[in-house]
Each structure stands twice: as structure tokens, then as C-alpha cells.
Design a protein around this motif. Sequence first.
Motif, PDB file in Angstrom:
ATOM      1  N   UNK A 106       0.835  -1.208   0.000  1.00 55.31           N
ATOM      2  CA  UNK A 106       0.000   0.000   0.000  1.00 55.31           C
ATOM      3  C   UNK A 106       0.866   1.253   0.000  1.00 55.31           C
ATOM      4  N   UNK A 107       1.922   1.237   0.794  1.00 47.56           N
ATOM      5  CA  UNK A 107       2.830   2.394   0.831  1.00 47.56           C
ATOM      6  C   UNK A 107       3.506   2.590  -0.515  1.00 47.56           C
ATOM      7  N   UNK A 108       3.935   1.498  -1.150  1.00 51.07           N
ATOM      8  CA  UNK A 108       4.585   1.603  -2.459  1.00 51.07           C
ATOM      9  C   UNK A 108       3.617   2.141  -3.509  1.00 51.07           C
ATOM     10  N   UNK A 109       2.367   1.674  -3.457  1.00 55.96           N
ATOM     11  CA  UNK A 109       1.371   2.146  -4.425  1.00 55.96           C
ATOM     12  C   UNK A 109       1.100   3.632  -4.245  1.00 55.96           C
ATOM     13  N   UNK A 110       0.921   4.051  -3.017  1.00 56.77           N
ATOM     14  CA  UNK A 110       0.654   5.475  -2.756  1.00 56.77           C
ATOM     15  C   UNK A 110       1.851   6.325  -3.139  1.00 56.77           C
ATOM     16  N   UNK A 163      -1.248   5.154 -11.125  1.00 58.78           N
ATOM     17  CA  UNK A 163      -0.850   3.835 -10.617  1.00 58.78           C
ATOM     18  C   UNK A 163      -1.857   3.237  -9.644  1.00 58.78           C
ATOM     19  N   UNK A 164      -2.053   1.937  -9.787  1.00 61.02           N
ATOM     20  CA  UNK A 164      -2.889   1.161  -8.880  1.00 61.02           C
ATOM     21  C   UNK A 164      -2.147  -0.030  -8.296  1.00 61.02           C
ATOM     22  N   UNK A 165      -0.893  -0.194  -8.685  1.00 59.66           N
ATOM     23  CA  UNK A 165      -0.100  -1.342  -8.242  1.00 59.66           C
ATOM     24  C   UNK A 165       1.209  -0.832  -7.639  1.00 59.66           C
ATOM     25  N   UNK A 166       1.805  -1.628  -6.761  1.00 55.71           N
ATOM     26  CA  UNK A 166       3.062  -1.183  -6.137  1.00 55.71           C
ATOM     27  C   UNK A 166       4.251  -1.221  -7.086  1.00 55.71           C
ATOM     28  N   UNK A 167       4.162  -2.020  -8.166  1.00 57.14           N
ATOM     29  CA  UNK A 167       5.286  -2.168  -9.091  1.00 57.14           C
ATOM     30  C   UNK A 167       4.896  -1.682 -10.483  1.00 57.14           C
TER      31      UNK A 167
END
Length: 303
Positions: A106-110, A163-167
Motif C-alpha cells: 500500500x505504501x509503495x502504491x501510494x 498507478x494502482x499497483x506497487x510495481x
Amino acid sequence: MNAFLNALGGKLAERWLALLAVPGLIYLMTAAVAVTLGRRHWHDAGRLRARLDALSGAPGAHSPGTVVLAALAVLAGAAATGAAVQAVGTWLEKAWLTAPRGPITTWLTRRRLRRWQAADSAYRTALVAAGRATIAGADDADRLTGEAERLHAARDRVALAAPRHPFWTGDRVTAPERRVWRAYRLDLAAAWPHLWLLAPDGARAELTAARAAFTSAARLLAWSAAYLALGAWWWPAAVIGLLTAVTAVGRGRDAAESFADLTEALADLHTKPLAETLGIPCESGLTREVGAALTRALSKGGE
């Protein structure tokens, strides 16, 4: 039938060697070197040679039965290692595309979303400035246009859509679905099986190859993690793992981009034939009205 079964067996054996046995055997050899040399004697070739001489001089080394059993054990261990790493690669492949929700993802996505929003805001501001300068005939119109193009490319490097994904790979592979929906109001997930059946063999082969390349990159990343683990005993293995990881990530990004581009191209080229096949008028080309009609038809009238 016998010829077919023989050919099939040969292909399965070849695939087994390529995916499991050979990489696993190389890894086991590296692990043996790591355990023998350790951190203190990482470059001591004499120590490794002495260990090999001791093994070759053991009584069991001159027994054919012992040698055969040892070879079978090594092959079995290599295959088991390869199978385990392949399973990790499958998990990494899914994580690249749809990582499970959690505090870190979640942190990566945000974080990626904030970067994209900042880049998008900068691009839109520059685009407005370039438009005004062009209309006014200002001397710096070309420079402002070039700046807007640069900022547009910078935004797309983060993601083609919010973006909706962490990667990056997850957003890149799912970008065609969102872009096709915005352009044509077509639900690509519902239309995909039908588009696949209408696509020529060449297009399907290209998509399949891109997907296989992505799977191979995820498997390579799993091997890099295995070599990084060996770095705890022998630091050169960590260097091998790091270089392998960099290569795997690069290949994964290239494969994901190729697969996404091919997916979107297939939708652009074959949605009109799909509409005509289903009896939906499409004389003026693919429009939002046609896409919405296709979505309703393929979802069987559902929303």
C-alpha cells in the motif's frame, strides 16, 4: 503415434534439462564452492583443489555403484532445487503483476501515485504554457513545447495511467485495459477471449512469446534471490545474484511493455472485426458507441 510420443518425450526431457536440471546443477556446484571456501578463503583455489583431491581419493569414488548413486542424488537435488526456485519464480511473477495488499505494498502504491500525480501536474502546467505561447507567437514557444514533451515522457515513465499497483510491471500490463476503456468504452477483459479467437496465428505467437519472456524473467529473479542467499557464506555469490537480479528486472520490464503494447495493438486492430462478427454496425470505425455496444453484448446485458 510412436514417433509423436518419442518427440514429445524428447521435448519434455530437453525442457526438464533447461529449466530444472542444468540451472539447479550449476547452483549446487556454486553452493559447494561457497561452503568449501567460506568468507575467509573466498579466493583460495588451492583449498578447493585439495577438497576435490580428497573426494577423488575416497574409497567410494572408485566404486561404480557409489558413483552412480552419487550422480543420481546430485541430479535429483538439482531437479528439486530447480523446481523450488521455479515455484518461487511463479510467486514473484504474480507479485510483479498483482502484489497482495499489505502495509508495504500500500505504501509503495501510494508513493508511486504521488510521483505520477506530481509528474502529471507538471506536464499539464507546461502544456498550458506551451499552448499559450504558441497561440501568442512567442519566441520561446518551441522551447516550452519541448519542455512539455519531456515532462509527458517523464510522467509515462512512472505509469501510463494513475498507478494502482506497487510495481511498474503491474500498472504497465493493466494499462491497456484502462486505455481501451477510456478510448472506446470497451471492457477489454470481457472482449479478450473473443479477440484472441479472431487474432491471426502470428499475433497470438507474438503475445505468447512476450508472456513467456515475462515468466522467464520472473524465474531468473528467483535464481538471483537464491544466489544472494549464498552470499552469506561466499560473497562472490552475492555479486552473481545482484547482477542476475538487475538483468531479470530489466528483462521483466521489457517483456511487460512488449506484452502490453501487443495487447493494446490487438484490441485496436481486431475490435472492429469482432463488432462486425457480432452484428454490431461499425461503418464509421471504432467509436465509443460501438465499444459500449460490444461491452453490453459481451457481458450478456450486464453492467
